[in-house]
Design a protein around this motif. Structure first.
Motif, PDB file in Angstrom:
ATOM      1  N   LYS A 116      56.114  57.311  17.464  1.00 48.08           N
ATOM      2  CA  LYS A 116      56.716  57.028  18.676  1.00 48.08           C
ATOM      3  C   LYS A 116      55.455  56.803  19.781  1.00 48.08           C
ATOM      4  O   LYS A 116      55.498  55.480  20.263  1.00 48.08           O
ATOM      5  CB  LYS A 116      57.738  57.333  19.455  1.00 48.08           C
ATOM      6  N   LYS A 117      54.906  57.868  20.177  1.00 50.36           N
ATOM      7  CA  LYS A 117      53.605  58.045  20.559  1.00 50.36           C
ATOM      8  C   LYS A 117      52.458  57.208  20.170  1.00 50.36           C
ATOM      9  O   LYS A 117      51.435  57.023  20.551  1.00 50.36           O
ATOM     10  CB  LYS A 117      53.567  59.201  20.514  1.00 50.36           C
ATOM     11  N   ARG A 118      52.161  57.686  18.846  1.00 49.88           N
ATOM     12  CA  ARG A 118      50.562  56.286  18.400  1.00 49.88           C
ATOM     13  C   ARG A 118      50.456  55.847  18.145  1.00 49.88           C
ATOM     14  O   ARG A 118      49.121  54.719  18.453  1.00 49.88           O
ATOM     15  CB  ARG A 118      49.934  57.887  16.681  1.00 49.88           C
ATOM     16  N   VAL A 119      51.245  55.110  17.264  1.00 54.58           N
ATOM     17  CA  VAL A 119      51.752  53.713  16.935  1.00 54.58           C
ATOM     18  C   VAL A 119      51.169  52.740  17.898  1.00 54.58           C
ATOM     19  O   VAL A 119      50.285  51.993  18.276  1.00 54.58           O
ATOM     20  CB  VAL A 119      52.377  53.417  16.587  1.00 54.58           C
ATOM     21  N   PRO A 120      52.119  52.778  19.790  1.00 52.32           N
ATOM     22  CA  PRO A 120      51.425  51.846  20.628  1.00 52.32           C
ATOM     23  C   PRO A 120      49.667  52.036  21.482  1.00 52.32           C
ATOM     24  O   PRO A 120      49.414  50.988  21.411  1.00 52.32           O
ATOM     25  CB  PRO A 120      52.684  52.393  21.609  1.00 52.32           C
ATOM     26  N   GLU A 121      49.205  53.725  20.974  1.00 51.65           N
ATOM     27  CA  GLU A 121      48.311  54.069  21.100  1.00 51.65           C
ATOM     28  C   GLU A 121      46.988  53.088  20.262  1.00 51.65           C
ATOM     29  O   GLU A 121      46.485  52.259  21.060  1.00 51.65           O
ATOM     30  CB  GLU A 121      48.032  55.234  21.309  1.00 51.65           C
ATOM     31  N   VAL A 122      46.942  53.340  19.172  1.00 48.56           N
ATOM     32  CA  VAL A 122      46.101  52.518  18.521  1.00 48.56           C
ATOM     33  C   VAL A 122      46.309  50.716  18.493  1.00 48.56           C
ATOM     34  O   VAL A 122      45.236  50.344  18.370  1.00 48.56           O
ATOM     35  CB  VAL A 122      46.933  52.889  17.088  1.00 48.56           C
ATOM     36  N   LEU A 123      47.518  50.162  18.732  1.00 47.59           N
ATOM     37  CA  LEU A 123      47.718  49.164  19.186  1.00 47.59           C
ATOM     38  C   LEU A 123      46.853  48.701  19.745  1.00 47.59           C
ATOM     39  O   LEU A 123      46.065  47.640  20.095  1.00 47.59           O
ATOM     40  CB  LEU A 123      49.008  48.724  19.096  1.00 47.59           C
ATOM     41  N   GLU A 124      47.135  49.702  21.147  1.00 40.66           N
ATOM     42  CA  GLU A 124      46.376  49.146  22.379  1.00 40.66           C
ATOM     43  C   GLU A 124      44.370  48.827  22.391  1.00 40.66           C
ATOM     44  O   GLU A 124      43.917  47.869  22.548  1.00 40.66           O
ATOM     45  CB  GLU A 124      46.437  49.864  23.470  1.00 40.66           C
ATOM     46  N   MET A 125      44.774  50.122  20.994  1.00 38.75           N
ATOM     47  CA  MET A 125      42.854  49.940  21.217  1.00 38.75           C
ATOM     48  C   MET A 125      41.852  49.101  19.997  1.00 38.75           C
ATOM     49  O   MET A 125      41.049  48.510  20.738  1.00 38.75           O
ATOM     50  CB  MET A 125      42.825  51.645  19.864  1.00 38.75           C
ATOM     51  N   VAL A 126      43.047  48.177  18.990  1.00 38.25           N
ATOM     52  CA  VAL A 126      42.639  47.256  18.555  1.00 38.25           C
ATOM     53  C   VAL A 126      42.896  45.776  19.063  1.00 38.25           C
ATOM     54  O   VAL A 126      43.023  44.562  18.756  1.00 38.25           O
ATOM     55  CB  VAL A 126      43.426  46.499  17.062  1.00 38.25           C
ATOM     56  N   GLU A 127      43.592  46.079  20.501  1.00 39.55           N
ATOM     57  CA  GLU A 127      44.191  44.874  21.519  1.00 39.55           C
ATOM     58  C   GLU A 127      45.381  44.395  21.384  1.00 39.55           C
ATOM     59  O   GLU A 127      45.017  42.539  21.098  1.00 39.55           O
ATOM     60  CB  GLU A 127      43.044  44.322  21.616  1.00 39.55           C
TER      61      GLU A 127
END
Length: 228
Positions: A115-126
């Motif tokens: 739940k924490k990591r997936v949104p971070e990575v999605l933001e990373m790839v815009e």
């Protein structure tokens, strides 16, 4: 980080895919693997992923000889290598969020970590705003961004990008390269197999050129000399 030591691969039909390959790739490098179809690029990728075994030689990944590991250890080796494919390979019945989360679920990550990591990575790839969309609602470039997010969500030290811009228009291709460059800038070692001559020549990174299964050239800040 990665070493191919006297690596050869001969398939059962007699095809010599690689012949006495010696390559060392240091941690944090961005390396283009170039060459015509059949030069050996895909074989190198499959060897690193333990999909096939070398006929001879050794392959070192993070100081470990992965040519000698037992079958039960192969999934752990594959966790060290994220892969981005030309054809994306997204799950059509899962959302963007679910496609990326699935990569964490299959290795047993805790739900709170996912739940924490997936949104971070999605933001990373815009793609933060596309989390609830399905693949059929995305453009080609967005498909590839999801593929990249899925490949890096488990923090692999190595990312292999297999023709990641092959199905994209030039502007979108450069957007993908910007993302890959950013991932490399955060310390991930990136190996990119490509035919994209313009990208290779503009990026000015290390180029390993394969020809008939052999290393024809290995240059820092090289260029793609082959004509199509």
């Amino acid at each position: 980080m990665i070493k191919f030591i006297n690596v050869s691969k001969v398939y059962k039909n007699g095809t010599k895919a690689l012949e006495n390959i010696n390559i060392t790739i240091d941690k944090g490098e961005f390396v283009f693997i170039v060459g015509h179809s059949g030069a050996g690029k895909s074989t190198m990728t499959k060897l690193l992923l333990k999909e096939i075994e070398p006929t001879s030689g050794k392959i070192i990944l993070e100081d470990k000889d992965i040519t000698k590991v037992k079958n039960r250890r192969i999934p752990y080796i594959r966790r060290k290598v994220g892969v981005v494919f030309q054809d994306f390979r997204l799950l059509p019945n899962k959302t963007v969020y679910e496609n990326v989360a699935f990569a964490m679920e299959i290795i047993g990550s805790h739900p709170m970590e996912i739940k924490k990591r997936v949104p971070e990575v999605l933001e990373m790839v815009e793609l933060g705003e596309k989390a609830n969309d399905y693949p059929d609602q995305l453009s080609g470039g967005e498909h590839q961004r999801v593929s990249i997010a899925r490949a890096i969500v488990n923090n692999p030290p190595v990312l292999i990008a297999d023709e990641p811009t092959g199905n994209l228009d030039p502007d979108t291709a450069w957007e993908i390269m910007k993302i890959l460059k950013g991932i490399n800038g955060r310390g991930t070692t990136v190996l990119m197999a490509t035919h994209a001559k313009d990208i290779v020549n503009c990026m000015k990174r290390r180029v390993v050129a394969l020809e008939d299964g052999k290393v024809a050239r290995d240059e820092e800040k090289g260029v793609y000399e082959y004509e199509f």
